[in-house]
Design a protein around this motif. Sequence first.
Motif, PDB file in Angstrom:
ATOM      1  N   MET A   1       0.842  -1.193   0.000  1.00 25.72           N
ATOM      2  CA  MET A   1       0.000   0.000   0.000  1.00 25.72           C
ATOM      3  C   MET A   1       0.876   1.242   0.000  1.00 25.72           C
ATOM      4  O   MET A   1       1.854   1.315   0.732  1.00 25.72           O
ATOM      5  CB  MET A   1      -0.935  -0.011   1.223  1.00 25.72           C
ATOM      6  N   SER A   2       0.507   2.226  -0.805  1.00 26.21           N
ATOM      7  CA  SER A   2       1.283   3.462  -0.887  1.00 26.21           C
ATOM      8  C   SER A   2       1.039   4.317   0.343  1.00 26.21           C
ATOM      9  O   SER A   2       0.045   4.159   1.059  1.00 26.21           O
ATOM     10  CB  SER A   2       0.912   4.228  -2.148  1.00 26.21           C
ATOM     11  N   ASP A   3       1.945   5.231   0.593  1.00 25.96           N
ATOM     12  CA  ASP A   3       1.804   6.128   1.737  1.00 25.96           C
ATOM     13  C   ASP A   3       0.654   7.093   1.516  1.00 25.96           C
ATOM     14  O   ASP A   3       0.307   7.434   0.385  1.00 25.96           O
ATOM     15  CB  ASP A   3       3.098   6.913   1.944  1.00 25.96           C
ATOM     16  N   PRO A   4       0.038   7.584   2.610  1.00 25.80           N
ATOM     17  CA  PRO A   4      -1.062   8.541   2.470  1.00 25.80           C
ATOM     18  C   PRO A   4      -0.565   9.880   1.967  1.00 25.80           C
ATOM     19  O   PRO A   4       0.619  10.216   2.070  1.00 25.80           O
ATOM     20  CB  PRO A   4      -1.602   8.656   3.904  1.00 25.80           C
ATOM     21  N   PHE A   5      -1.502  10.655   1.444  1.00 20.68           N
ATOM     22  CA  PHE A   5      -1.194  12.013   0.992  1.00 20.68           C
ATOM     23  C   PHE A   5      -0.612  12.806   2.145  1.00 20.68           C
ATOM     24  O   PHE A   5      -1.071  12.727   3.279  1.00 20.68           O
ATOM     25  CB  PHE A   5      -2.466  12.678   0.466  1.00 20.68           C
ATOM     26  N   MET A   6       0.405  13.614   1.849  1.00 19.03           N
ATOM     27  CA  MET A   6       1.043  14.440   2.865  1.00 19.03           C
ATOM     28  C   MET A   6       0.816  15.914   2.519  1.00 19.03           C
ATOM     29  O   MET A   6       1.153  16.357   1.416  1.00 19.03           O
ATOM     30  CB  MET A   6       2.536  14.133   2.947  1.00 19.03           C
ATOM     31  N   PRO A   7       0.236  16.686   3.447  1.00 21.30           N
ATOM     32  CA  PRO A   7      -0.132  18.084   3.151  1.00 21.30           C
ATOM     33  C   PRO A   7       1.054  19.039   3.245  1.00 21.30           C
ATOM     34  O   PRO A   7       1.099  19.946   4.072  1.00 21.30           O
ATOM     35  CB  PRO A   7      -1.185  18.388   4.216  1.00 21.30           C
ATOM     36  N   LEU A   8       2.029  18.833   2.365  1.00 22.98           N
ATOM     37  CA  LEU A   8       3.188  19.710   2.275  1.00 22.98           C
ATOM     38  C   LEU A   8       3.183  20.339   0.883  1.00 22.98           C
ATOM     39  O   LEU A   8       3.119  19.618  -0.115  1.00 22.98           O
ATOM     40  CB  LEU A   8       4.484  18.921   2.487  1.00 22.98           C
ATOM     41  N   PHE A   9       3.266  21.665   0.818  1.00 25.01           N
ATOM     42  CA  PHE A   9       3.116  22.345  -0.466  1.00 25.01           C
ATOM     43  C   PHE A   9       4.131  23.468  -0.622  1.00 25.01           C
ATOM     44  O   PHE A   9       4.653  23.997   0.359  1.00 25.01           O
ATOM     45  CB  PHE A   9       1.703  22.947  -0.603  1.00 25.01           C
ATOM     46  N   SER A  10       4.369  23.837  -1.865  1.00 30.07           N
ATOM     47  CA  SER A  10       5.097  25.053  -2.197  1.00 30.07           C
ATOM     48  C   SER A  10       4.278  25.830  -3.203  1.00 30.07           C
ATOM     49  O   SER A  10       3.320  25.311  -3.794  1.00 30.07           O
ATOM     50  CB  SER A  10       6.471  24.713  -2.787  1.00 30.07           C
ATOM     51  N   VAL A  11       4.663  27.075  -3.428  1.00 26.15           N
ATOM     52  CA  VAL A  11       3.924  27.912  -4.378  1.00 26.15           C
ATOM     53  C   VAL A  11       4.063  27.395  -5.808  1.00 26.15           C
ATOM     54  O   VAL A  11       3.279  27.765  -6.682  1.00 26.15           O
ATOM     55  CB  VAL A  11       4.397  29.379  -4.308  1.00 26.15           C
ATOM     56  N   ARG A  12       5.035  26.536  -6.066  1.00 18.75           N
ATOM     57  CA  ARG A  12       5.261  26.023  -7.420  1.00 18.75           C
ATOM     58  C   ARG A  12       4.633  24.648  -7.645  1.00 18.75           C
ATOM     59  O   ARG A  12       4.796  24.069  -8.716  1.00 18.75           O
ATOM     60  CB  ARG A  12       6.768  25.938  -7.690  1.00 18.75           C
ATOM     61  N   SER A  13       3.926  24.130  -6.670  1.00 13.75           N
ATOM     62  CA  SER A  13       3.355  22.792  -6.822  1.00 13.75           C
ATOM     63  C   SER A  13       2.449  22.718  -8.042  1.00 13.75           C
ATOM     64  O   SER A  13       1.564  23.552  -8.241  1.00 13.75           O
ATOM     65  CB  SER A  13       2.562  22.420  -5.573  1.00 13.75           C
ATOM     66  N   GLY A  14       2.702  21.731  -8.881  1.00 13.61           N
ATOM     67  CA  GLY A  14       1.929  21.551 -10.100  1.00 13.61           C
ATOM     68  C   GLY A  14       2.485  22.293 -11.304  1.00 13.61           C
ATOM     69  O   GLY A  14       1.961  22.151 -12.414  1.00 13.61           O
ATOM     70  N   ALA A  15       3.554  23.066 -11.100  1.00 12.60           N
ATOM     71  CA  ALA A  15       4.116  23.858 -12.193  1.00 12.60           C
ATOM     72  C   ALA A  15       5.146  23.057 -12.973  1.00 12.60           C
ATOM     73  O   ALA A  15       6.093  22.512 -12.396  1.00 12.60           O
ATOM     74  CB  ALA A  15       4.762  25.135 -11.646  1.00 12.60           C
ATOM     75  N   GLY A  16       4.968  22.978 -14.265  1.00 13.03           N
ATOM     76  CA  GLY A  16       5.967  22.378 -15.140  1.00 13.03           C
ATOM     77  C   GLY A  16       6.914  23.451 -15.654  1.00 13.03           C
ATOM     78  O   GLY A  16       6.559  24.633 -15.716  1.00 13.03           O
ATOM     79  N   PHE A  17       8.114  23.051 -16.012  1.00 14.06           N
ATOM     80  CA  PHE A  17       9.088  24.025 -16.495  1.00 14.06           C
ATOM     81  C   PHE A  17      10.096  23.346 -17.412  1.00 14.06           C
ATOM     82  O   PHE A  17      10.387  22.157 -17.271  1.00 14.06           O
ATOM     83  CB  PHE A  17       9.813  24.715 -15.327  1.00 14.06           C
ATOM     84  N   GLN A  18      10.576  24.112 -18.385  1.00 19.51           N
ATOM     85  CA  GLN A  18      11.645  23.655 -19.272  1.00 19.51           C
ATOM     86  C   GLN A  18      12.956  23.823 -18.517  1.00 19.51           C
ATOM     87  O   GLN A  18      13.364  24.933 -18.208  1.00 19.51           O
ATOM     88  CB  GLN A  18      11.667  24.465 -20.551  1.00 19.51           C
ATOM     89  N   ALA A  19      13.624  22.715 -18.214  1.00 17.64           N
ATOM     90  CA  ALA A  19      14.818  22.770 -17.384  1.00 17.64           C
ATOM     91  C   ALA A  19      16.092  22.879 -18.213  1.00 17.64           C
ATOM     92  O   ALA A  19      17.063  23.494 -17.778  1.00 17.64           O
ATOM     93  CB  ALA A  19      14.885  21.536 -16.484  1.00 17.64           C
ATOM     94  N   ALA A  20      16.102  22.267 -19.383  1.00 10.88           N
ATOM     95  CA  ALA A  20      17.244  22.280 -20.291  1.00 10.88           C
ATOM     96  C   ALA A  20      16.757  21.690 -21.611  1.00 10.88           C
ATOM     97  O   ALA A  20      15.600  21.260 -21.721  1.00 10.88           O
ATOM     98  CB  ALA A  20      18.412  21.469 -19.731  1.00 10.88           C
ATOM     99  N   GLU A  21      17.615  21.651 -22.596  1.00 13.20           N
ATOM    100  CA  GLU A  21      17.235  21.039 -23.868  1.00 13.20           C
ATOM    101  C   GLU A  21      16.827  19.584 -23.646  1.00 13.20           C
ATOM    102  O   GLU A  21      17.611  18.786 -23.132  1.00 13.20           O
ATOM    103  CB  GLU A  21      18.407  21.087 -24.849  1.00 13.20           C
ATOM    104  N   GLY A  22      15.600  19.253 -23.986  1.00 10.49           N
ATOM    105  CA  GLY A  22      15.120  17.887 -23.844  1.00 10.49           C
ATOM    106  C   GLY A  22      14.879  17.442 -22.417  1.00 10.49           C
ATOM    107  O   GLY A  22      14.666  16.252 -22.170  1.00 10.49           O
ATOM    108  N   VAL A  23      14.882  18.377 -21.473  1.00 12.32           N
ATOM    109  CA  VAL A  23      14.660  18.052 -20.061  1.00 12.32           C
ATOM    110  C   VAL A  23      13.544  18.943 -19.527  1.00 12.32           C
ATOM    111  O   VAL A  23      13.639  20.175 -19.588  1.00 12.32           O
ATOM    112  CB  VAL A  23      15.933  18.260 -19.216  1.00 12.32           C
ATOM    113  N   HIS A  24      12.509  18.306 -18.998  1.00 11.35           N
ATOM    114  CA  HIS A  24      11.350  19.031 -18.481  1.00 11.35           C
ATOM    115  C   HIS A  24      11.178  18.687 -17.004  1.00 11.35           C
ATOM    116  O   HIS A  24      11.270  17.519 -16.611  1.00 11.35           O
ATOM    117  CB  HIS A  24      10.090  18.646 -19.247  1.00 11.35           C
ATOM    118  N   GLY A  25      10.924  19.704 -16.198  1.00 10.69           N
ATOM    119  CA  GLY A  25      10.724  19.493 -14.772  1.00 10.69           C
ATOM    120  C   GLY A  25       9.278  19.689 -14.381  1.00 10.69           C
ATOM    121  O   GLY A  25       8.493  20.354 -15.071  1.00 10.69           O
ATOM    122  N   LEU A  26       8.914  19.111 -13.248  1.00 16.35           N
ATOM    123  CA  LEU A  26       7.587  19.281 -12.658  1.00 16.35           C
ATOM    124  C   LEU A  26       7.759  19.310 -11.148  1.00 16.35           C
ATOM    125  O   LEU A  26       8.368  18.399 -10.571  1.00 16.35           O
ATOM    126  CB  LEU A  26       6.661  18.129 -13.052  1.00 16.35           C
TER     127      LEU A  26
END
Length: 261
Positions: free
Chosen positions: A1-26
């Motif tokens: 069984m997976s761990d329960p949801f943990m209520p820890l957040f940042s202002v960037r949660s859910g934001a995707g970003f281009q990190a480098a050529e051919g590399v994408h972050g989330l």
Amino acid sequence: MSDPFMPLFSVRSGAGFQAAEGVHGLTVQIANVYFIENPAAPNEVILVDAGMPQSADMITKEAKRLFGSDYQLKAIILTHGHFDHVGAMEELLKLWDVPVYILHEKERPYVTGKADYPPAKPDAKKGLVAKLSPLFPRHAIQIPNVQTLSPDGSVPFLKEWKWVYTPGHISLFREKDRVLLAGDAVITVEQESLADVVTQKQELHGPPAYFTIDTKTAAASIQKLAELRPEALLTGHGIPMMGKNYREELLTLAKNLASVL
């Protein structure tokens, strides 16, 4: 069984970003995962790390947004096995029947159900997240089809990349543009501070102190990464740093970390 949801957040949660050529972050709540495209086969993608518990839906939606519905996830590579980097693994492997590569044979017990991670050290550094760290999951998880990365430093499906052993982690490095995926060996936020985690205040730091067993080894790892002369720091926590050579900053960080021993 997976761990329960943990209520820890940042202002960037859910934001995707281009990190480098051919590399994408989330950013997944407080941790980053990365998608690396295989330049030899554009529809093939490697996922680096598996985020926070209960984040599989966020990760798969971002993959579909980036690559459409016909992409092929070929593998998941773990920089290490802490809860915020393997949290969605169980759910992801139900969707994607792919191999999971771990950093080093020494990490295998933690991801094959054989051994729990050592207890957190809440007094290692000031900060509310550090004080909460004994509550974070540290139990072994059971990942099927775990494979150990080749000792020659090669990375499956990604010929331009090599892996670098930084005890407790691996980092991934692409020499052509000096891009470093550092895992938690070095991060760009003070992870012990709740305010900094929430706001994602960008600063260069060593690995989270509450999960760092050996500070001397951590400092040596950062010095090792400095000698790669990276020009982009894509980290497991915090906003990536890029646009210059970070050798001197990393050497200073390693020296400062070693000085607190």
